[in-house]
Motif scaffolding. Sequence first.
Motif, mmCIF file in Angstrom:
data_model
loop_
_atom_site.group_PDB
_atom_site.id
_atom_site.type_symbol
_atom_site.label_atom_id
_atom_site.label_comp_id
_atom_site.label_asym_id
_atom_site.label_seq_id
_atom_site.Cartn_x
_atom_site.Cartn_y
_atom_site.Cartn_z
ATOM 1 N N LEU A 116 0.862 -1.166 0.000
ATOM 2 C CA LEU A 116 0.000 0.000 0.000
ATOM 3 C C LEU A 116 0.898 1.214 0.000
ATOM 4 O O LEU A 116 1.771 1.351 0.829
ATOM 5 C CB LEU A 116 -0.858 -0.035 1.256
ATOM 6 C CG LEU A 116 -2.141 0.733 1.262
ATOM 7 C CD1 LEU A 116 -3.037 0.310 0.102
ATOM 8 C CD2 LEU A 116 -2.876 0.468 2.562
ATOM 9 N N GLY B 106 -6.525 0.598 -7.365
ATOM 10 C CA GLY B 106 -6.292 1.588 -6.327
ATOM 11 C C GLY B 106 -7.316 2.706 -6.327
ATOM 12 O O GLY B 106 -8.273 2.705 -7.108
ATOM 13 N N PHE C 192 -3.515 5.055 -3.138
ATOM 14 C CA PHE C 192 -3.375 3.816 -2.388
ATOM 15 C C PHE C 192 -3.619 2.730 -3.424
ATOM 16 O O PHE C 192 -4.593 2.799 -4.173
ATOM 17 C CB PHE C 192 -4.423 3.723 -1.278
ATOM 18 C CG PHE C 192 -4.148 4.637 -0.137
ATOM 19 C CD1 PHE C 192 -3.385 4.207 0.945
ATOM 20 C CD2 PHE C 192 -4.624 5.929 -0.138
ATOM 21 C CE1 PHE C 192 -3.123 5.051 1.997
ATOM 22 C CE2 PHE C 192 -4.370 6.786 0.914
ATOM 23 C CZ PHE C 192 -3.606 6.348 1.988
ATOM 24 N N ASP D 31 -10.977 0.668 0.346
ATOM 25 C CA ASP D 31 -9.928 -0.313 0.596
ATOM 26 C C ASP D 31 -10.517 -1.718 0.702
ATOM 27 O O ASP D 31 -9.979 -2.669 0.131
ATOM 28 C CB ASP D 31 -9.148 0.046 1.863
ATOM 29 C CG ASP D 31 -7.889 -0.773 2.010
ATOM 30 O OD1 ASP D 31 -7.104 -0.856 1.031
ATOM 31 O OD2 ASP D 31 -7.669 -1.344 3.097
ATOM 32 N N GLN E 203 -12.071 9.166 6.274
ATOM 33 C CA GLN E 203 -11.430 7.864 6.410
ATOM 34 C C GLN E 203 -12.444 6.730 6.309
ATOM 35 O O GLN E 203 -12.098 5.602 5.985
ATOM 36 C CB GLN E 203 -10.625 7.788 7.708
ATOM 37 C CG GLN E 203 -9.355 8.630 7.646
ATOM 38 C CD GLN E 203 -8.496 8.291 6.434
ATOM 39 O OE1 GLN E 203 -7.960 7.195 6.323
ATOM 40 N NE2 GLN E 203 -8.372 9.232 5.507
ATOM 41 N N TYR F 283 -2.841 -1.609 -4.863
ATOM 42 C CA TYR F 283 -2.366 -2.971 -4.759
ATOM 43 C C TYR F 283 -1.955 -3.415 -6.159
ATOM 44 O O TYR F 283 -2.560 -3.006 -7.142
ATOM 45 C CB TYR F 283 -3.454 -3.900 -4.229
ATOM 46 C CG TYR F 283 -3.933 -3.531 -2.848
ATOM 47 C CD1 TYR F 283 -3.250 -3.979 -1.725
ATOM 48 C CD2 TYR F 283 -5.054 -2.723 -2.662
ATOM 49 C CE1 TYR F 283 -3.679 -3.637 -0.446
ATOM 50 C CE2 TYR F 283 -5.484 -2.373 -1.390
ATOM 51 C CZ TYR F 283 -4.785 -2.833 -0.292
ATOM 52 O OH TYR F 283 -5.207 -2.491 0.965
ATOM 53 N N HIS G 120 -12.276 5.926 2.769
ATOM 54 C CA HIS G 120 -11.042 5.162 2.542
ATOM 55 C C HIS G 120 -11.261 3.695 2.914
ATOM 56 O O HIS G 120 -10.902 2.804 2.145
ATOM 57 C CB HIS G 120 -9.889 5.750 3.364
ATOM 58 C CG HIS G 120 -8.677 4.879 3.367
ATOM 59 N ND1 HIS G 120 -7.653 5.033 2.464
ATOM 60 C CD2 HIS G 120 -8.344 3.811 4.128
ATOM 61 C CE1 HIS G 120 -6.733 4.104 2.684
ATOM 62 N NE2 HIS G 120 -7.137 3.356 3.688
ATOM 63 N N ASP G 121 -11.841 3.463 4.074
ATOM 64 C CA ASP G 121 -12.059 2.085 4.530
ATOM 65 C C ASP G 121 -12.991 1.327 3.585
ATOM 66 O O ASP G 121 -12.756 0.152 3.286
ATOM 67 C CB ASP G 121 -12.623 2.073 5.951
ATOM 68 C CG ASP G 121 -11.625 2.601 6.978
ATOM 69 O OD1 ASP G 121 -10.413 2.706 6.661
ATOM 70 O OD2 ASP G 121 -12.067 2.924 8.101
ATOM 71 N N ARG H 238 -9.581 -4.635 -1.949
ATOM 72 C CA ARG H 238 -9.016 -5.888 -1.423
ATOM 73 C C ARG H 238 -9.881 -7.084 -1.805
ATOM 74 O O ARG H 238 -9.360 -8.127 -2.207
ATOM 75 C CB ARG H 238 -8.822 -5.790 0.091
ATOM 76 C CG ARG H 238 -7.740 -4.771 0.496
ATOM 77 C CD ARG H 238 -7.707 -4.529 2.002
ATOM 78 N NE ARG H 238 -7.478 -5.750 2.748
ATOM 79 C CZ ARG H 238 -6.280 -6.294 2.969
ATOM 80 N NH1 ARG H 238 -5.216 -5.697 2.508
ATOM 81 N NH2 ARG H 238 -6.167 -7.410 3.644
#
Length: 146
Positions: free
Chosen positions: A9, A119, A22, A136, A129, A24, A132-133, A140
């Motif tokens: 990351l 990303g 951000f 993410d 955030q 992967y 973001h979570d 993932r």
Amino acid sequence: MKHWITVGLIAAATTAAAEEPFMYVTDQSFDDVTFGLESAIIDAGLVVDHISHTGDMLERTRADVGSDVVLFEAADVYSFCSATVSRSVMEANPLNLMYCPYDIFVAVLADKPGETIIGFRPYPDGPMQEVHDLLDGIARAAIGLE
């Protein structure tokens, strides 16, 4: 077949000048990652609002703008929103509207054909955030890390 995934990351500064995504990196194909992304968005109870075929557009217009640089083998940006998360972050600050809709990109760089990147942009500290979570978790899940 087992795929490798670089879970490197990339930390991002929140200033516009130093903004880094951000992301992967995986050896999964572009098609597999975009399928995984669409599935992860739907599994989260969300709807894809738009798919921007940015890589196709840049390749199609490359000669028109006087460039001979091939940037991507493939590159798409998926846009979507979450009513729940959006309400939460906009109740904290209505100007968080500027971050909506939320985007996740998938790309294969022309100079790294065996790697697919997934990303999203960084968000400021605080209520964003939560976005973001969300992103993410979706990114993932798209590549099998969730």
